[in-house]
Write a protein that holds these residues in place. Structure first.
Motif, PDB file in Angstrom:
ATOM      1  N   MET A  50       0.851  -1.200   0.000  1.00 39.80           N
ATOM      2  CA  MET A  50       0.000   0.000   0.000  1.00 39.80           C
ATOM      3  C   MET A  50       0.878   1.239   0.000  1.00 39.80           C
ATOM      4  N   ARG A  51       0.561   2.214  -0.835  1.00 41.82           N
ATOM      5  CA  ARG A  51       1.328   3.448  -0.898  1.00 41.82           C
ATOM      6  C   ARG A  51       1.024   4.316   0.320  1.00 41.82           C
ATOM      7  N   LEU A  52       2.094   4.741   1.020  1.00 43.20           N
ATOM      8  CA  LEU A  52       1.908   5.564   2.210  1.00 43.20           C
ATOM      9  C   LEU A  52       1.618   7.003   1.822  1.00 43.20           C
ATOM     10  N   PRO A  53       0.747   7.685   2.577  1.00 42.88           N
ATOM     11  CA  PRO A  53       0.545   9.110   2.334  1.00 42.88           C
ATOM     12  C   PRO A  53       1.841   9.875   2.447  1.00 42.88           C
ATOM     13  N   ARG A  54       1.940  10.972   1.707  1.00 42.14           N
ATOM     14  CA  ARG A  54       3.173  11.735   1.633  1.00 42.14           C
ATOM     15  C   ARG A  54       3.651  12.193   3.005  1.00 42.14           C
ATOM     16  N   ILE A  55       2.743  12.616   3.876  1.00 44.74           N
ATOM     17  CA  ILE A  55       3.152  13.172   5.155  1.00 44.74           C
ATOM     18  C   ILE A  55       3.861  12.133   6.008  1.00 44.74           C
ATOM     19  N   ILE A  56       3.439  10.840   5.908  1.00 39.21           N
ATOM     20  CA  ILE A  56       4.090   9.787   6.676  1.00 39.21           C
ATOM     21  C   ILE A  56       5.504   9.564   6.172  1.00 39.21           C
ATOM     22  N   ILE A  57       5.642   9.555   4.805  1.00 42.42           N
ATOM     23  CA  ILE A  57       6.973   9.394   4.220  1.00 42.42           C
ATOM     24  C   ILE A  57       7.884  10.530   4.651  1.00 42.42           C
ATOM     25  N   MET A  58       7.357  11.756   4.604  1.00 38.52           N
ATOM     26  CA  MET A  58       8.169  12.918   4.968  1.00 38.52           C
ATOM     27  C   MET A  58       8.595  12.876   6.423  1.00 38.52           C
ATOM     28  N   LEU A  59       7.678  12.513   7.329  1.00 37.76           N
ATOM     29  CA  LEU A  59       8.011  12.480   8.751  1.00 37.76           C
ATOM     30  C   LEU A  59       9.064  11.424   9.040  1.00 37.76           C
ATOM     31  N   ALA A  60       8.930  10.275   8.362  1.00 36.23           N
ATOM     32  CA  ALA A  60       9.921   9.232   8.568  1.00 36.23           C
ATOM     33  C   ALA A  60      11.286   9.675   8.074  1.00 36.23           C
ATOM     34  N   GLU A  69      -9.120  24.349  -9.752  1.00 35.83           N
ATOM     35  CA  GLU A  69      -9.585  22.965  -9.755  1.00 35.83           C
ATOM     36  C   GLU A  69      -8.403  21.998  -9.678  1.00 35.83           C
ATOM     37  N   ALA A  70      -7.332  22.322 -10.378  1.00 36.79           N
ATOM     38  CA  ALA A  70      -6.158  21.445 -10.392  1.00 36.79           C
ATOM     39  C   ALA A  70      -5.532  21.335  -9.010  1.00 36.79           C
ATOM     40  N   ARG A  71      -5.356  22.473  -8.337  1.00 30.01           N
ATOM     41  CA  ARG A  71      -4.769  22.464  -6.998  1.00 30.01           C
ATOM     42  C   ARG A  71      -5.665  21.710  -6.008  1.00 30.01           C
ATOM     43  N   ALA A  72      -6.968  21.952  -6.073  1.00 26.46           N
ATOM     44  CA  ALA A  72      -7.886  21.280  -5.161  1.00 26.46           C
ATOM     45  C   ALA A  72      -7.845  19.768  -5.356  1.00 26.46           C
ATOM     46  N   LYS A  73      -7.842  19.325  -6.614  1.00 20.80           N
ATOM     47  CA  LYS A  73      -7.822  17.890  -6.895  1.00 20.80           C
ATOM     48  C   LYS A  73      -6.501  17.265  -6.464  1.00 20.80           C
ATOM     49  N   ASN A  74      -5.401  17.984  -6.634  1.00 20.31           N
ATOM     50  CA  ASN A  74      -4.111  17.462  -6.201  1.00 20.31           C
ATOM     51  C   ASN A  74      -4.044  17.323  -4.684  1.00 20.31           C
ATOM     52  N   THR A  75      -4.512  18.353  -3.976  1.00 21.58           N
ATOM     53  CA  THR A  75      -4.488  18.305  -2.518  1.00 21.58           C
ATOM     54  C   THR A  75      -5.309  17.122  -2.005  1.00 21.58           C
ATOM     55  N   ALA A  85      -6.019  14.335  -3.667  1.00 20.74           N
ATOM     56  CA  ALA A  85      -5.347  13.085  -4.033  1.00 20.74           C
ATOM     57  C   ALA A  85      -4.195  12.785  -3.080  1.00 20.74           C
ATOM     58  N   ARG A  86      -3.425  13.800  -2.721  1.00 26.64           N
ATOM     59  CA  ARG A  86      -2.316  13.584  -1.785  1.00 26.64           C
ATOM     60  C   ARG A  86      -2.816  13.133  -0.419  1.00 26.64           C
ATOM     61  N   ARG A  87      -3.873  13.774   0.051  1.00 22.21           N
ATOM     62  CA  ARG A  87      -4.393  13.422   1.377  1.00 22.21           C
ATOM     63  C   ARG A  87      -4.971  12.012   1.404  1.00 22.21           C
ATOM     64  N   ARG A  88      -5.407  11.529   0.252  1.00 25.01           N
ATOM     65  CA  ARG A  88      -5.931  10.168   0.157  1.00 25.01           C
ATOM     66  C   ARG A  88      -4.858   9.146  -0.218  1.00 25.01           C
ATOM     67  N   GLY A  89      -3.636   9.619  -0.491  1.00 25.84           N
ATOM     68  CA  GLY A  89      -2.583   8.707  -0.915  1.00 25.84           C
ATOM     69  C   GLY A  89      -2.830   8.100  -2.274  1.00 25.84           C
ATOM     70  N   GLN A  90      -3.431   8.907  -3.191  1.00 22.99           N
ATOM     71  CA  GLN A  90      -3.814   8.399  -4.512  1.00 22.99           C
ATOM     72  C   GLN A  90      -3.127   9.169  -5.627  1.00 22.99           C
ATOM     73  N   MET A  91      -1.845   9.399  -5.480  1.00 19.19           N
ATOM     74  CA  MET A  91      -1.115  10.153  -6.486  1.00 19.19           C
ATOM     75  C   MET A  91      -0.821   9.287  -7.707  1.00 19.19           C
ATOM     76  N   ASP A 148       1.367  21.293   4.180  1.00 20.65           N
ATOM     77  CA  ASP A 148       0.289  22.110   3.623  1.00 20.65           C
ATOM     78  C   ASP A 148       0.117  23.428   4.364  1.00 20.65           C
ATOM     79  N   SER A 149       0.450  23.448   5.620  1.00 22.33           N
ATOM     80  CA  SER A 149       0.275  24.673   6.397  1.00 22.33           C
ATOM     81  C   SER A 149       1.128  25.819   5.871  1.00 22.33           C
TER      82      SER A 149
END
Length: 854
Positions: free
Chosen positions: A1-11, A112-118, A120-126, A345-346
């Motif tokens: 399973m692909r990990l969400p970006r924030i988990i990868i970054m924190l690790a 629309e592009a930025r909203a959809k990207n955000t 997708a990232r939060r869902r881990g569906q890049m 994101d903050s």
């Protein structure tokens, strides 16, 4: 399973912090993108660098580098990524001559592009089409109407492509004075590229006059670099003067970086590096390793494809040094840092754009306004606006076709208003309609695909993909098709995000309930393996590698009975095509069409051509089309015959011409009372057509391309010299000139004046209704016999009430006075006498001219 970006970054941050007394510089958001990129590049292995330089770049977890795909689409709305607002085609928006509208449209697109990207990232569906690098705008000159991809451009004029393309870039990338950029825009395809599609992988453009290069093919790109601040440039497929464009030192180093000072990154067109060495292509490299070296050393930073996976071996063998690789890696990493791709994101304000903006009411309203403004009234003998007291009928192959309106590289709108729906919405549901013919055939075909539903009752056929030929294991992707299936991998386009270009399978399932006892046609065109399954019975099966085949079979149905439909497709290698539809088909004679028009006084015929035929490397077998290009610019013969017969039967005929390019309409000047050029008008196009025809909106669009009289006016398609092409070099009268467009009112121009770099002219509305006029400024240098007839140097929209007059001012800067100087070998302002021309089109007798000395 692909990990969400924030988990990868924190690790990764934890790992880096454990090994260093202080935070690694590339994780420090206070540093510049270039500083962060240099630090991170120094921590990468050569294998990791190679992975970052391919368009589908996987995560590098040890350093906290998230996955990123450089390929997303936003040609006229977010494309290939689910729900999105679909605006009119680019060539249509160009017909508006409205820079402010272009800005509003692409601001909406980038939201629309930025909203959809955000999301997708939060869902881990890049993945592909879901990231923040968007390969638009196309600013190639639409030099020949046969080019199927000309609809992606902003017309045939260099100045106009540069001016509109700059607004696209600025709206997509956002306010660049802020810390983070909104998106990455991409100027494409660099350079000297505009078909033919069929030969682009081996074609060489040579002996092009320097004047054509610098005055026609390069100015728009220079504008996007200097004025737009574009961060990406895509190199083209073909060769220019013997060098493949993605391996051209002259284009990518001498011109782009040395002369123009471009400091962004270069990405290859998809598969362009393969063309360096594959058999019967460019032959500029021996194999994948030498092709990789050539691409990197020429300055192609990211490859759309997989040849760059050979980069480590190319370095090991000494074909190029790792320092050359580092230059590319630092450039691409800097752009990702500029996006905030590594930061929370903050810190990145663009991530606060909510998903509620996607296909919102404001964006749908904007799509409607854009569709209104891009309508060009070519001819009107008084039949328009329509007399709604008359008996009106709608006909034509494009009247009820929603996907036609989406053009190419489109998203999925929540709803599309077809031309028929727009007319019925304005004139009543009882308004009669018949399709009458297909685009090129006398077959009336009515699809029932919109009646197919999935097991859960939702519209469309559900699709499941596997990246193997066994339909085994974890699916690679799922999809839903709510309109006839038309899929191919032309232009290295995958069938769905996550699916490979080759060696994959697709399972489609759906059902419908028959409306009547009747015989339907099941149509299926495909290469390689296919199974058709109806109510559990396999009615067709050929499960092996095969060339493209076009087939159909009859299906007798009983009213009220449910029919379960299954389609299994297997792609083995190379080209991939799958078309599938269920429809009612009937051959009609022209006499039958006229008879069914009955006592209608006026026939609105929605015809023209279709993006199913006119597009990037389309695999179609239709008269007048070849591999996505056109072999003839004439309106298809069957449509001409019907229009002529309707006129002979005493009908008033209004042609609504839908196309992404110029259509030769000389015979239609006799058979039609009015002609409205509707382009591919997007999801709200049907409403806009109805409003214009009924007089609710006064048309104001102008042609961004020349409409030639016939095929005979065109030079050979593969001749790139400009002589004889476009309004600038066509030496005889066209059918409709560049800049032409009628209105329901009239305008009168005063004499222009020039002073201190400003041209002014008084314009008066002399008609009875309010309207918007597009004032056009052209320039010609006297004594320049080999130069253009004239060239556009400015335009301005002015809205006037009946009787109102206004003075319009258009700047004429020194840059706009530059022409190619053979003696010095550069663009410069050449002293002399110039004709300054102002008017409603490029036609000489409509222009007011003054002479000025520069």
């Amino acid at each position: 399973m692909r990990l969400p970006r924030i988990i990868i970054m924190l690790a990764a941050v934890g790992s880096v912090m454990a090994g260093h007394a202080q935070r690694a510089p590339y994780l420090d958001a206070s540093l510049s993108p270039e500083e962060r990129a240099a630090d991170l590049c120094g921590r990468l292995t050569i294998d990791e660098k190679a992975r970052l330089m391919m368009n589908s770049s996987p995560a590098i977890e040890r350093l906290g580098i998230p996955a990123f795909d450089w390929w997303s689409e936003a040609l006229h709305g977010v494309g290939r990524n689910g729900l999105a607002t679909v605006f009119p085609s680019c060539i249509g928006m160009a017909a508006s001559f409205d820079d402010e509208m272009i800005d509003r449209v692409f601001t909406a697109v980038s939201d629309e592009a930025r909203a959809k990207n955000t999301e997708a990232r939060r869902r881990g569906q890049m993945g592909k089409y879901k990231c923040l690098s968007f390969w638009t705008p196309t600013v190639n000159i639409f030099r020949d109407p046969r080019w199927g991809r000309g609809q992606e451009s902003y017309g045939e004029d260099p100045y106009m492509n540069g001016r509109m393309g700059t607004r696209v870039v600025q709206a997509l990338q956002g306010d660049t004075s802020r810390k983070y950029i909104k998106l990455l825009a991409c100027a494409k395809h660099f350079a000297v590229h505009s078909g033919p599609e069929k030969t682009r992988h081996n074609f060489n453009i040579e002996n092009l006059p320097a004047r054509d290069l610098w005055e026609t093919y390069l100015p728009a790109f220079e504008s996007l670099v200097h004025d737009g601040g574009v961060r990406e440039v895509m190199c083209a497929y073909q060769r220019f003067e013997g060098e493949a464009c993605c391996g051209s030192n002259r284009l990518l180093q001498q011109i782009l970086r040395d002369e123009w000072g471009f400091d962004g990154m270069v990405v290859s067109d998809c598969g362009a590096i393969n063309d360096f060495y594959l058999p019967k292509r460019h032959g500029v490299a021996e194999d994948a390793r030498t092709a990789t070296a050539l691409g990197v050393m020429s300055g192609t930073d990211v490859e759309c494809g997989s040849v760059y996976k050979h980069l480590p071996e190319a370095v090991k063998r000494g074909y190029l040094g790792e320092d050359a690789v580092d230059v590319c890696v630092r450039r691409l990493l800097a752009e990702r840092f500029r996006l905030g791709d590594f930061d929370p994101d903050s810190l990145v304000e663009w991530t606060s754009i909510p998903m509620s903006v996607v296909d919102c009411r404001a964006h749908r309203d904007l799509a409607l306004q854009a569709a209104r403004e891009q309508m060009v009234l070519l001819k009107n003998n008084g039949v328009l606006p329509l007399d709604t007291g008359k008996k009106i009928m709608v006909m034509g192959p494009n009247a009820a076709d929603s996907t036609m309106q989406w053009g190419i590289y489109y998203g999925q709108p929540s709803h599309t208003v077809t031309i028929l729906q727009g007319m019925r919405g304005r004139l009543g549901d009882s308004l009669p309609y018949m399709q009458a013919c297909g685009i090129t055939s006398s077959t009336e075909k009515v699809s029932i695909f919109d009646r197919i539903t999935g097991e859960d009752g939702t519209p469309g056929m559900s699709g499941t993909y596997w990246n193997n030929t066994e339909m085994a294991g974890e699916p690679a992707a799922t999809a839903r098709y709510t309109s006839p299936v038309n899929l191919d991998n032309g232009g290295n386009t995958v069938f769905a995000p996550g699916v490979e270009l080759e060696h994959f399978t697709l399972r489609l399932r759906g059902s419908f309930v028959a409306e009547a006892d009747e015989e339907l046609d099941v149509i299926y065109n495909n290469d390689d393996g296919l199974r058709i399954i109806i109510n559990g019975d396999t009615v067709y099966e050929r499960w092996k590698a095969e060339p493209l085949n076009h087939r159909s079979r009859k299906l007798a149905v009983k009213k009220g009975k449910r029919y379960d439909i299954g389609v299994d497709y297997m792609q083995v290698a190379d080209a991939a095509t799958l078309n599938f539809d269920i429809c009612r088909q009937k051959e009609l004679t022209v006499d039958e069409v006229v008879a069914r028009a009955g006592d209608a006084d006026i026939v609105v015929f929605a015809g023209g051509i279709s993006p199913a035929f006119e597009r990037e490397q389309a695999k179609v077998r239709e008269p007048g089309f070849d591999d996505g290009d056109r072999t003839s610019i004439e309106l298809p013969a069957i449509q001409r015959e019907i229009l002529r017969a309707l006129k002979s039967a005493g009908k008033k005929v209004v042609l609504v011409n839908c196309s992404g390019s110029a259509v030769a309409l000389s015979p239609e000047m006799q058979s039609c009372d009015a002609i409205l050029q509707a382009w591919y008008p997007g999801q709200e196009g049907g409403t806009a057509v109805a409003e214009v025809l009924c007089g609710d909106f006064n048309p104001c669009g102008k042609l961004p391309v020349t409409f030639y009289c016939d095929d005979a006016q065109l030079p050979p398609f593969d001749e790139y010299r400009m002589e004889g092409r476009t309004y600038r070099y066509l030496r005889e009268a066209p059918l409709f000139p560049f800049g032409h467009g009628l209105s329901y009112t009239t305008y009168k121009y005063g004499k222009p004046r020039y002073a201190d770099g400003i041209v002014t002219v008084e314009v008066r509305n002399t008609g009875k209704v309010a309207g918007t006029e597009i004032v056009q400024l052209y320039l010609r240098r006297r004594g320049d016999e080999k130069g253009p007839n004239k060239t556009l140097r400015g335009y301005e929209r002015v809205t006037l009430a009946p009787g109102e007059k206004r003075t319009v001012s258009i700047p004429l800067s020194d840059k706009l006075l530059e022409t190619w100087d053979e003696e010095s070998g550069r663009m410069r302002v050449q002293p002399g006498r110039y004709d300054v021309m102002v008017g409603p089109s490029s036609r000489d007798n409509e222009l007011k001219t003054i002479s000025v000395t520069i």
